[in-house]
Scaffold this motif. Structure first.
Motif, PDB file in Angstrom:
ATOM      1  N   ARG A 289       0.838  -1.197   0.000  1.00 44.32           N
ATOM      2  CA  ARG A 289       0.000   0.000   0.000  1.00 44.32           C
ATOM      3  C   ARG A 289       0.872   1.247   0.000  1.00 44.32           C
ATOM      4  NH1 ARG A 289      -4.285   2.068   4.584  1.00 44.32           N
ATOM      5  NH2 ARG A 289      -5.506   3.441   3.231  1.00 44.32           N
ATOM      6  N   LEU A 290       0.742   2.059  -1.027  1.00 41.20           N
ATOM      7  CA  LEU A 290       1.448   3.339  -1.117  1.00 41.20           C
ATOM      8  C   LEU A 290       0.433   4.461  -0.959  1.00 41.20           C
ATOM      9  CD1 LEU A 290       3.940   5.075  -1.705  1.00 41.20           C
ATOM     10  CD2 LEU A 290       3.436   4.818  -4.152  1.00 41.20           C
ATOM     11  N   ILE A 291       0.609   5.255   0.093  1.00 39.68           N
ATOM     12  CA  ILE A 291      -0.293   6.373   0.376  1.00 39.68           C
ATOM     13  C   ILE A 291       0.433   7.674   0.050  1.00 39.68           C
ATOM     14  CG2 ILE A 291      -1.645   7.552   2.146  1.00 39.68           C
ATOM     15  CD1 ILE A 291      -1.717   4.901   3.690  1.00 39.68           C
ATOM     16  N   VAL A 292      -0.172   8.491  -0.794  1.00 40.90           N
ATOM     17  CA  VAL A 292       0.432   9.766  -1.187  1.00 40.90           C
ATOM     18  C   VAL A 292      -0.459  10.899  -0.688  1.00 40.90           C
ATOM     19  CG1 VAL A 292       1.267  11.177  -3.088  1.00 40.90           C
ATOM     20  CG2 VAL A 292       1.411   8.676  -3.232  1.00 40.90           C
ATOM     21  N   ARG A 382      13.851   4.383  13.775  1.00 40.76           N
ATOM     22  CA  ARG A 382      12.505   3.808  13.802  1.00 40.76           C
ATOM     23  C   ARG A 382      11.579   4.506  14.793  1.00 40.76           C
ATOM     24  NH1 ARG A 382      14.661  -2.311  14.403  1.00 40.76           N
ATOM     25  NH2 ARG A 382      15.687  -2.468  12.380  1.00 40.76           N
ATOM     26  N   GLU A 383      12.158   5.090  15.796  1.00 41.41           N
ATOM     27  CA  GLU A 383      11.350   5.747  16.814  1.00 41.41           C
ATOM     28  C   GLU A 383      10.859   7.105  16.303  1.00 41.41           C
ATOM     29  OE1 GLU A 383      10.562   4.275  19.981  1.00 41.41           O
ATOM     30  OE2 GLU A 383      11.185   2.674  18.631  1.00 41.41           O
ATOM     31  N   PRO A 384       9.874   7.728  16.964  1.00 46.96           N
ATOM     32  CA  PRO A 384       9.340   9.017  16.490  1.00 46.96           C
ATOM     33  C   PRO A 384      10.273  10.185  16.797  1.00 46.96           C
ATOM     34  CG  PRO A 384       8.222   8.370  18.502  1.00 46.96           C
ATOM     35  CD  PRO A 384       9.111   7.215  18.121  1.00 46.96           C
ATOM     36  N   PRO A 402      10.175  19.699   1.236  1.00 50.05           N
ATOM     37  CA  PRO A 402      10.280  18.699   2.306  1.00 50.05           C
ATOM     38  C   PRO A 402       9.290  17.555   2.063  1.00 50.05           C
ATOM     39  CG  PRO A 402      10.030  20.934   3.192  1.00 50.05           C
ATOM     40  CD  PRO A 402       9.690  20.991   1.742  1.00 50.05           C
ATOM     41  N   VAL A 403       9.725  16.329   2.344  1.00 48.79           N
ATOM     42  CA  VAL A 403       8.879  15.155   2.148  1.00 48.79           C
ATOM     43  C   VAL A 403       8.894  14.324   3.424  1.00 48.79           C
ATOM     44  CG1 VAL A 403       8.396  13.132   0.741  1.00 48.79           C
ATOM     45  CG2 VAL A 403       9.502  15.133  -0.298  1.00 48.79           C
ATOM     46  N   ALA A 404       7.719  14.171   4.031  1.00 44.90           N
ATOM     47  CA  ALA A 404       7.602  13.372   5.259  1.00 44.90           C
ATOM     48  C   ALA A 404       7.218  11.948   4.883  1.00 44.90           C
ATOM     49  CB  ALA A 404       6.538  13.980   6.181  1.00 44.90           C
ATOM     50  N   THR A 405       8.043  10.994   5.280  1.00 45.54           N
ATOM     51  CA  THR A 405       7.776   9.592   4.962  1.00 45.54           C
ATOM     52  C   THR A 405       7.565   8.798   6.240  1.00 45.54           C
ATOM     53  OG1 THR A 405      10.112   8.968   4.982  1.00 45.54           O
ATOM     54  CG2 THR A 405       9.195   9.739   2.893  1.00 45.54           C
ATOM     55  N   SER A 406       6.730   7.780   6.164  1.00 48.08           N
ATOM     56  CA  SER A 406       6.524   6.884   7.298  1.00 48.08           C
ATOM     57  C   SER A 406       6.132   5.516   6.770  1.00 48.08           C
ATOM     58  CB  SER A 406       5.450   7.424   8.254  1.00 48.08           C
ATOM     59  OG  SER A 406       4.214   7.569   7.582  1.00 48.08           O
ATOM     60  N   THR A 407       6.356   4.506   7.589  1.00 51.87           N
ATOM     61  CA  THR A 407       6.050   3.136   7.177  1.00 51.87           C
ATOM     62  C   THR A 407       5.218   2.443   8.242  1.00 51.87           C
ATOM     63  OG1 THR A 407       8.050   2.236   8.216  1.00 51.87           O
ATOM     64  CG2 THR A 407       8.228   2.950   5.917  1.00 51.87           C
ATOM     65  N   LYS A 408       4.523   1.398   7.823  1.00 56.33           N
ATOM     66  CA  LYS A 408       3.800   0.542   8.742  1.00 56.33           C
ATOM     67  C   LYS A 408       4.068  -0.901   8.344  1.00 56.33           C
ATOM     68  CE  LYS A 408      -0.737  -0.425  10.738  1.00 56.33           C
ATOM     69  NZ  LYS A 408      -2.196  -0.107  10.721  1.00 56.33           N
ATOM     70  N   VAL A 409       4.719  -1.632   9.252  1.00 48.04           N
ATOM     71  CA  VAL A 409       5.043  -3.033   8.986  1.00 48.04           C
ATOM     72  C   VAL A 409       4.613  -3.868  10.180  1.00 48.04           C
ATOM     73  CG1 VAL A 409       6.945  -2.582   7.400  1.00 48.04           C
ATOM     74  CG2 VAL A 409       7.400  -2.618   9.852  1.00 48.04           C
ATOM     75  N   THR A 410       4.389  -5.155   9.952  1.00 48.12           N
ATOM     76  CA  THR A 410       3.868  -6.022  11.010  1.00 48.12           C
ATOM     77  C   THR A 410       4.811  -7.141  11.415  1.00 48.12           C
ATOM     78  OG1 THR A 410       2.733  -7.315   9.310  1.00 48.12           O
ATOM     79  CG2 THR A 410       1.460  -5.582  10.413  1.00 48.12           C
ATOM     80  N   MET A 411       5.783  -7.478  10.563  1.00 48.18           N
ATOM     81  CA  MET A 411       6.664  -8.608  10.875  1.00 48.18           C
ATOM     82  C   MET A 411       8.142  -8.238  10.864  1.00 48.18           C
ATOM     83  SD  MET A 411       4.794 -11.800   8.914  1.00 48.18           S
ATOM     84  CE  MET A 411       5.717 -13.056   9.793  1.00 48.18           C
ATOM     85  N   PHE A 412       8.574  -7.512   9.815  1.00 46.49           N
ATOM     86  CA  PHE A 412      10.000  -7.257   9.651  1.00 46.49           C
ATOM     87  C   PHE A 412      10.266  -5.769   9.444  1.00 46.49           C
ATOM     88  CE2 PHE A 412       9.089 -11.422   7.729  1.00 46.49           C
ATOM     89  CZ  PHE A 412       9.833 -12.239   8.569  1.00 46.49           C
ATOM     90  N   HIS A 413      11.344  -5.288  10.063  1.00 41.52           N
ATOM     91  CA  HIS A 413      11.805  -3.926   9.816  1.00 41.52           C
ATOM     92  C   HIS A 413      12.663  -3.925   8.548  1.00 41.52           C
ATOM     93  CE1 HIS A 413      10.366  -1.927  13.381  1.00 41.52           C
ATOM     94  NE2 HIS A 413      10.891  -2.841  14.162  1.00 41.52           N
ATOM     95  N   GLY A 414      12.504  -2.888   7.743  1.00 41.22           N
ATOM     96  CA  GLY A 414      13.295  -2.757   6.524  1.00 41.22           C
ATOM     97  C   GLY A 414      14.566  -1.979   6.730  1.00 41.22           C
ATOM     98  N   THR A 415      15.117  -2.001   7.938  1.00 39.01           N
ATOM     99  CA  THR A 415      16.375  -1.315   8.222  1.00 39.01           C
ATOM    100  C   THR A 415      17.198  -2.163   9.181  1.00 39.01           C
ATOM    101  OG1 THR A 415      15.426  -0.168  10.138  1.00 39.01           O
ATOM    102  CG2 THR A 415      15.312   0.960   8.020  1.00 39.01           C
ATOM    103  N   MET A 430       8.972  -8.156   2.569  1.00 39.44           N
ATOM    104  CA  MET A 430       8.603  -9.474   3.088  1.00 39.44           C
ATOM    105  C   MET A 430       7.397  -9.410   4.012  1.00 39.44           C
ATOM    106  SD  MET A 430      11.382 -12.327   4.102  1.00 39.44           S
ATOM    107  CE  MET A 430      12.682 -11.292   4.702  1.00 39.44           C
ATOM    108  N   ASN A 431       7.046  -8.214   4.472  1.00 39.45           N
ATOM    109  CA  ASN A 431       5.844  -8.081   5.288  1.00 39.45           C
ATOM    110  C   ASN A 431       4.623  -8.435   4.447  1.00 39.45           C
ATOM    111  OD1 ASN A 431       6.637  -6.788   8.019  1.00 39.45           O
ATOM    112  ND2 ASN A 431       7.815  -5.621   6.492  1.00 39.45           N
TER     113      ASN A 431
END
Length: 503
Positions: A289-292, A382-384, A402-415, A430-431
Motif C-alpha cells: 500500500r502506497l499512500i500519497v 525507527r522511533e518518532p 520537504p517530504v515526510a515519509t513513514s512506514t507501517k510493517v507487522t513482521m519485519f523492519h526494513g532497516t 517481506m511483510n
C-alpha cells in the motif's frame, strides 16, 4: 515439606498493589525481573532474539526446536535446568561482543514495552534500586540500568573463552535462582537488609524473606508502563523483528519465511520493468500500500534546475517511493549503497564521497540534470524522532520540497545496523501487507532559503521542524555517528558509556 514452607511464605507476603510508594526516597529495593518488573514471566522470546540477531536464523530455529524441552524441564523437573538449556542453545559459540550488541540495540525496545505498572510504581519510588534475575546479566544489565534506573544488576554469569566466545555454560555459583539469589542478597547487604523485596515465584521467596518488607507480584493482567515514563527514552534500536517473538509469533514468522521471501523478490524485481507512473498499480496488486498525501510539485521547465526533495529517512527505499509517489524519475543521493541495492534500484543512484566541496559540486551538477532526493539525517531511525540534519543540501538549491515519509510493517523492519543492509528492501517487502506513506509539504518560500538570506543551518533546522511537526515526531541533535556508536560501537563492540546530547 518444602511446598508447605513455600505456601506459608506466599501467604505471608502481600500483593504488590498493597505496597505504598510514598516516602521511599531513602529506601533500598531488590526486585526480580521476569514476572516482577516485567509483565511477561517467560524469558524465551529474549533468548530467541539473542539467537537470531546475534547469531543466525539457523541458531534461532535450533533454539525453537529445543524450547519445548526447556519448558518441560523448567515446569516439571528443575527451573535451573530449563534456563541452562535456553542459555546453551542461544549462547554457545557466539561472540560475547555480539551478545552485548543485541543487549544494547535490540532487547531494550521489547523490554521497555512490557514493564509492570504496579511493580514500577514501587521500584521507581525507591532511592536505591537493585535487580536480581535468573537471566544472564549480559542480556539485561543495559536495559535495567538505563531504562529502569537500577544501580546494580545481579544475574547469571556465563562462561567465556579466552577468545571472547560464550561456551553456553554458566559460571559458579550457577543460575541465579532460589538459594543463589538469597546468598547474593545476604552477601551484598549483610546485616543491613533492603527495605523492600519484590518477586513473583517460589524461587524468589528465599531472598524476599531477608527484606524488611516483601511483596509478591501475582500473575494477572495489568497495564504496561508507557515507555515515556521510564528513566530514559529509547531513541535507537535495531533488529529485524517488529514483534516480540513469543512462541506463537515465532512459529508464524518461521512459517511465513518460505512465502515471504519469494514474495519480496517478486515485489522488488517485478516493479523494475514498469514506468514510475505504473508502479503504484503493480504495488496495489501485490499487497503493498502506497499512500500519497499533499500536492506533488510541478515539473521543472526545460533548462531550469530540478527540485530537491528533502526526505525523512525511514528505509533504504525512501527515494524510490518519493520517485514513484511524485510520478517522475528522481536521482537518489546517498553516502553509500550496496551492490545489490544498486542492481535492483529502479531509479538512478549517486554515492557521495564525504568530501564537502566535491559533493557540493556533484549535487549542483545533478540538480542541473533533474530532480534529486536526499535524506539529510544520514541514517534511519525507527522511533518518532528526527536526527540532526546535514546542512550541505541547503546551500545548493532554493527549490526545496520537504517530504515526510513513514512506514507501517507487522513482521519485519526494513532497516538494520548490524545486518546486511543490501537485504533491507527485501525485508520491508517481506511483510504481508507493507504500507508506505509519502507526504509532500509545500515548497520552501524563497525567504526561508539561503538565497533569501537564511544560513544553511537555519534552513536545515527549519525543514527538520516542519517534517517533525508533520509526522508528530521530536527533533533531536543525535547524528548518524551517535546511532552507530550507541548500538554497536565504532569497532563493532560495546562502546564506553558517554553522555548523550539532547536538543
Amino acid at each position: 515439606m518444602a511446598k508447605q514452607l513455600e505456601s506459608s511464605l506466599h501467604r505471608r507476603f502481600l500483593e504488590v498493589e498493597h505496597c505504598s510508594s510514598e516516602g521511599r526516597q531513602k529506601h533500598t529495593i531488590v526486585a526480580d525481573l521476569d514476572g516482577t518488573l516485567l509483565r511477561g514471566r517467560s524469558a524465551f522470546p529474549y533468548f530467541l532474539l539473542v539467537a537470531l540477531e546475534g547469531g543466525s536464523l539457523l541458531r534461532a530455529i535450533i533454539l525453537a526446536i529445543f524450547s519445548p524441552i526447556a519448558w518441560l524441564l523448567y515446569h516439571f523437573i528443575s527451573e535451573v535446568a530449563g534456563i541452562q538449556v535456553l542459555i546453551f542453545f542461544a549462547f554457545a559459540g557466539q561472540k560475547v561482543s555480539n551478545i552485548e550488541a543485541v543487549a544494547r540495540a535490540v532487547l531494550p525496545k521489547f523490554y521497555s514495552e512490557d514493564v509492570h505498572s504496579d511493580s514500577w510504581r514501587v521500584f521507581s519510588a525507591c532511592g536505591t534500586r537493585h535487580v536480581i534475575t535468573a537471566n544472564p546479566r549480559i542480556m539485561v544489565e543495559h536495559f535495567a540500568r538505563t531504562s529502569l534506573g537500577a544501580h546494580t544488576v545481579v544475574g547469571t554469569e556465563i562462561e567465556v573463552t579466552a577468545g571472547g566466545y560464550a561456551t553456553g555454560f554458566v559460571r559458579h555459583p550457577g543460575v541465579m535462582v532460589g538459594i543463589n539469589k538469597k546468598n547474593s542478597v545476604k552477601c551484598d547487604f549483610g546485616d543491613d537488609p533492603p527495605e523492600v523485596g519484590l518477586g513473583d515465584r517460589p524461587t524468589d521467596y528465599p531472598f524476599m524473606s531477608l527484606c524488611k518488607e516483601a511483596y509478591v507480584v501475582p500473575s494477572k493482567e495489568v497495564e504496561a508502563v508507557p515507555r515515556e515514563k521510564l528513566m530514559k527514552p529509547i531513541v535507537f534500536h535495531d533488529g529485524r523483528l517488529v514483534q516480540l517473538p513469543t512462541p506463537l509469533t515465532a512459529l508464524l514468522t518461521l512459517l511465513w519465511l518460505p512465502i515471504g521471501f519469494p514474495l519480496a523478490v517478486f515485489r522488488v524485481v517485478g516493479a523494475l520493468p514498469f514506468s514510475v507512473e505504473h508502479v503504484p498499480i503493480f504495488y496495489k496488486y501485490t499487497g503493498t500500500r502506497l499512500i500519497v498525501k499533499g500536492s506533488r510539485p510541478p515539473m521543472a521547465k526545460k533548462g531550469d534546475p530540478g527540485t530537491l526533495f528533502v526526505c525523512t529517512h525511514r528505509t533504504l527505499i525512501d527515494p524510490v517511493m518519493v520517485s514513484v509517489a511524485s510520478g517522475r524519475h528522481v536521482t537518489a543521493v546517498t553516502y553509500s549503497i550496496s551492490r545489490i541495492s544498486e542492481m535492483v534500484s529502479p531509479i538512478r543512484t549517486f554515492a557521495l564521497s564525504r568530501d564537502r566541496e566535491k559533493d557540493a559540486a556533484d549535487i549542483k551538477a545533478l540538480l542541473d540534470q533533474g530532480d534529486l532526493c536526499i535524506c539529510p539525517e544520514g541514517t534511519t531511525c525507527r522511533e518518532p524522532f528526527l536526527l540532526r540534519f546535514s546542512a550541505l543540501f541547503a546551500e545548493l538549491s532554493d527549490k526545496i520540497v520537504p517530504v515526510a515519509t513513514s512506514t507501517k510493517v507487522t513482521m519485519f523492519h526494513g532497516t538494520t545496523v548490524r545486518g546486511w543492509k543490501g537485504m533491507d528492501p527485501f525485508f520491508f517487502f517481506m511483510n504481508p501487507f507493507p504500507t508506505y506513506e509519502v507526504r509532500f509539504l509545500e515548497q520552501l518560500p524563497e525567504d526561508q532559503t539561503v538565497k533569501g538570506g537564511k544560513s544553511a543551518i537555519e534552513v536545515a533546522n527549519h525543514i527538520q521542524k516542519l517534517l517533525a511537526d508533520a509526522l508528530g515526531y521530536q527533533c533531536t541533535n543525535f547524528t548518524r555517528k551517535d546511532k552507530y556508536s550507541m548500538l554497536v560501537g565504532s569497532d563493532g563492540t560495546v562502546p564506553p558509556k558517554k553522555k548523550t546530547r539532547t536538543q
